[in-house]
Design a protein around this motif. Structure first.
Motif, PDB file in Angstrom:
ATOM      1  N   SER A 259       0.558  -1.424   0.000  1.00 36.16           N
ATOM      2  CA  SER A 259       0.133  -0.221  -0.439  1.00 36.16           C
ATOM      3  C   SER A 259       1.024   1.180   0.132  1.00 36.16           C
ATOM      4  N   ARG A 260       0.288   2.351  -0.198  1.00 36.71           N
ATOM      5  CA  ARG A 260       0.443   3.682  -0.279  1.00 36.71           C
ATOM      6  C   ARG A 260       0.791   3.719   0.957  1.00 36.71           C
ATOM      7  N   ALA A 261       1.622   5.147   1.877  1.00 31.15           N
ATOM      8  CA  ALA A 261       1.183   4.798   3.196  1.00 31.15           C
ATOM      9  C   ALA A 261       1.241   6.156   3.599  1.00 31.15           C
ATOM     10  N   GLY A 262       0.089   6.685   3.260  1.00 33.76           N
ATOM     11  CA  GLY A 262      -0.961   8.166   4.111  1.00 33.76           C
ATOM     12  C   GLY A 262      -1.391   7.481   5.256  1.00 33.76           C
ATOM     13  N   SER A 263      -1.535   8.506   6.070  1.00 34.48           N
ATOM     14  CA  SER A 263      -1.601   8.182   7.437  1.00 34.48           C
ATOM     15  C   SER A 263      -2.067   7.444   8.219  1.00 34.48           C
ATOM     16  N   THR A 264      -3.473   7.790   7.691  1.00 30.25           N
ATOM     17  CA  THR A 264      -5.125   6.860   8.106  1.00 30.25           C
ATOM     18  C   THR A 264      -4.906   5.346   7.905  1.00 30.25           C
ATOM     19  N   THR A 265      -4.220   5.312   6.119  1.00 29.52           N
ATOM     20  CA  THR A 265      -3.725   3.898   6.193  1.00 29.52           C
ATOM     21  C   THR A 265      -2.618   3.534   6.630  1.00 29.52           C
ATOM     22  N   VAL A 266      -1.625   3.766   7.128  1.00 34.21           N
ATOM     23  CA  VAL A 266      -0.344   3.074   8.402  1.00 34.21           C
ATOM     24  C   VAL A 266      -1.186   2.949   9.552  1.00 34.21           C
ATOM     25  N   SER A 267      -1.665   4.054   9.731  1.00 32.73           N
ATOM     26  CA  SER A 267      -2.598   3.468  10.896  1.00 32.73           C
ATOM     27  C   SER A 267      -3.455   2.536  11.022  1.00 32.73           C
ATOM     28  N   GLU A 268      -4.593   2.409  10.201  1.00 33.88           N
ATOM     29  CA  GLU A 268      -5.176   0.916  10.493  1.00 33.88           C
ATOM     30  C   GLU A 268      -4.556   0.468  10.528  1.00 33.88           C
ATOM     31  N   LEU A 269      -3.627  -0.137   9.541  1.00 28.17           N
ATOM     32  CA  LEU A 269      -2.258  -1.185   9.298  1.00 28.17           C
ATOM     33  C   LEU A 269      -1.444  -2.329  10.239  1.00 28.17           C
ATOM     34  N   SER A 270      -1.494  -0.502  11.136  1.00 27.64           N
ATOM     35  CA  SER A 270      -0.696  -1.013  12.754  1.00 27.64           C
ATOM     36  C   SER A 270      -1.311  -1.210  13.853  1.00 27.64           C
ATOM     37  N   GLY A 271      -2.126  -0.650  12.874  1.00 24.35           N
ATOM     38  CA  GLY A 271      -3.024  -0.580  14.560  1.00 24.35           C
ATOM     39  C   GLY A 271      -3.690  -1.899  14.464  1.00 24.35           C
ATOM     40  N   LEU A 272      -4.870  -2.240  13.396  1.00 23.02           N
ATOM     41  CA  LEU A 272      -5.321  -4.068  13.038  1.00 23.02           C
ATOM     42  C   LEU A 272      -3.744  -4.732  13.431  1.00 23.02           C
ATOM     43  N   GLY A 273      -2.404  -4.456  13.479  1.00 27.37           N
ATOM     44  CA  GLY A 273      -1.376  -5.747  13.117  1.00 27.37           C
ATOM     45  C   GLY A 273      -0.915  -6.494  12.050  1.00 27.37           C
ATOM     46  N   ILE A 274      -1.621  -5.344  11.316  1.00 26.46           N
ATOM     47  CA  ILE A 274      -1.088  -6.229   9.585  1.00 26.46           C
ATOM     48  C   ILE A 274      -0.093  -5.836   9.161  1.00 26.46           C
ATOM     49  N   PRO A 275       1.096  -6.802   8.623  1.00 28.94           N
ATOM     50  CA  PRO A 275       2.025  -6.413   8.319  1.00 28.94           C
ATOM     51  C   PRO A 275       1.978  -5.800   7.055  1.00 28.94           C
ATOM     52  N   ALA A 276       3.069  -5.197   6.341  1.00 25.12           N
ATOM     53  CA  ALA A 276       2.942  -4.239   4.980  1.00 25.12           C
ATOM     54  C   ALA A 276       3.517  -4.543   4.772  1.00 25.12           C
ATOM     55  N   VAL A 277       4.180  -4.303   3.298  1.00 21.51           N
ATOM     56  CA  VAL A 277       4.757  -3.155   2.718  1.00 21.51           C
ATOM     57  C   VAL A 277       4.694  -2.189   1.861  1.00 21.51           C
ATOM     58  N   PHE A 278       4.780  -0.457   2.891  1.00 24.24           N
ATOM     59  CA  PHE A 278       4.206   0.431   2.230  1.00 24.24           C
ATOM     60  C   PHE A 278       5.352   0.877   1.339  1.00 24.24           C
ATOM     61  N   VAL A 279       4.665   1.695   0.287  1.00 25.57           N
ATOM     62  CA  VAL A 279       5.580   2.356  -1.108  1.00 25.57           C
ATOM     63  C   VAL A 279       4.890   3.847  -0.569  1.00 25.57           C
TER      64      VAL A 279
END
Length: 358
Positions: A259-279
């Motif tokens: 995913s892109r690394a918009g603030s809401t996206t980063v917050s949702e993914l990290s808060g839910l404990g979803i591993p991510a690749v940020f672009v």
């Protein structure tokens, strides 16, 4: 009864936290009056009325960044916007102004200060916008999403998030969420999204490897966004949709997100404990790189540049990562430790602190 003026808009990054706070206020204080100040051009023009809140329009006033005719006109237009907002504050007996950045916030901050009304600011990005940087000079009540955001005296409140995200039972919904998108309920699932507008590099970089992902027994839910082009690779297990109205189910369905690394996206993914690749989006003021910095440093996510999203990278990094259950579990724990799901409650606590100090 408390009367709130919530100001902000333009992008989802400003509107969504505003609406999250409004929803919590409405749930906890059914008698409260909530007025939203925004523009006719931003996303708030549609999203705020759809959510059932009153929207008062203000002129769209970008800060001038170079000497031109618009810069010469700006002071008078800004002064008029402040006068109009002061009148609104008096007419509606506003008790507190809460701003989220964007074009409508700067006049609201100035008007609140002149009317002697407490002003609370929330900054979504790790690299703050101009309206919030200037507004923060005149109020001690500033909440930020990310640690290290360069606003003196700011407190980390986290990102206000929608209840459907904060209350999401990913484990309980996983199988049903995958079936909702026509996916196999038990296969490893990769979520690919560039946000509402899409991201050309992500779309092309991942879809070009559809056959290899399928061969590795990885199914993909690819939300490509409406303003970028992508061709459906027509590979079984690779599902392409233009938009997603149920992002909560998309998040429940996936084992890893690109995913892109918009603030809401980063917050949702990290808060839910979803591993991510940020672009991170490479244009603008570079805030997306800073938004992702904390969870990347914690080991809950990877950071990859646009030009690194090649079939070789998918083959060498992404496919092994999706298949590594132990590593994904470790990344999930690290992401969760770097994130939070109580940003709405913490911001409302800051607002109530400002109200109590009047």
């Amino acid at each position: 009864m408390t009367s709130y003026l919530l100001a902000g808009g333009g992008t989802a990054g400003h509107v969504n936290p505003l609406l999250a706070l409004a929803d919590l206020i409405r749930a906890e204080e059914p008698e409260a009056e909530i007025v939203v100040l925004g523009t006719r051009e931003g996303l708030e023009a549609r999203l705020v009325p759809e959510r059932g809140y009153e929207l008062v329009h203000i002129e769209r006033l970008p800060f001038p960044r170079r000497p031109n005719l618009a810069a010469l006109r700006f002071p008078a237009r800004f002064a008029r916007a402040v006068r109009e907002t002061r009148a609104l504050i008096r007419e509606r007996s506003i008790d507190v102004v809460v701003g989220f950045g964007g074009y409508a916030s700067a006049p609201a901050y100035r008007a609140g200060a002149k009317e002697g009304v407490p002003v609370v600011i929330h900054e979504a990005n790790a690299k703050p916008g101009m309206a919030n940087k200037l507004g923060a000079r005149s109020t001690p009540y500033v909440g930020v999403t990310f640690e290290g955001t360069p606003i003196p005296g700011a407190r980390v409140t986290g990102m206000p998030l929608r209840p459907e995200i904060t209350g999401l039972d990913r484990e309980g919904l996983r199988a049903a969420a995958r079936e909702h998108f026509g996916l196999d309920p038990v296969k490893r699932t990769l979520l690919v999204t560039g946000g509402s507008l899409g991201a050309r590099a992500i779309n092309r970089g991942i879809s070009a490897s559809a056959a290899e992902l399928a061969a590795a027994d990885i199914q993909v839910l690819h939300i490509w966004g409406g303003l970028t082009e992508v061709e459906d690779p027509a590979v079984p297990g690779y599902t392409v949709i233009p938009y997603c109205d149920r992002m909560d189910l998309a998040l429940a369905a996936c084992d890893l997100a690109v995913s892109r690394a918009g603030s809401t996206t980063v917050s949702e993914l990290s808060g839910l404990g979803i591993p991510a690749v940020f672009v991170p989006y490479s244009h603008g003021n570079g805030e997306q790189r800073f938004n992702a910095a904390g969870v990347v440093a914690a080991g809950g996510a990877l950071l990859v540049e646009d030009d690194e999203l090649t079939p070789d990278w998918v083959r060498a990094v992404l496919i092994p990562l999706v298949g590594d259950e132990a590593r994904l579990a470790d990344m999930a724990d690290r992401a969760r430790g770097a994130g939070a799901l109580d940003g709405t409650e913490r911001l409302l606590a800051l607002v109530r602190e400002a109200l109590a100090a009047r």
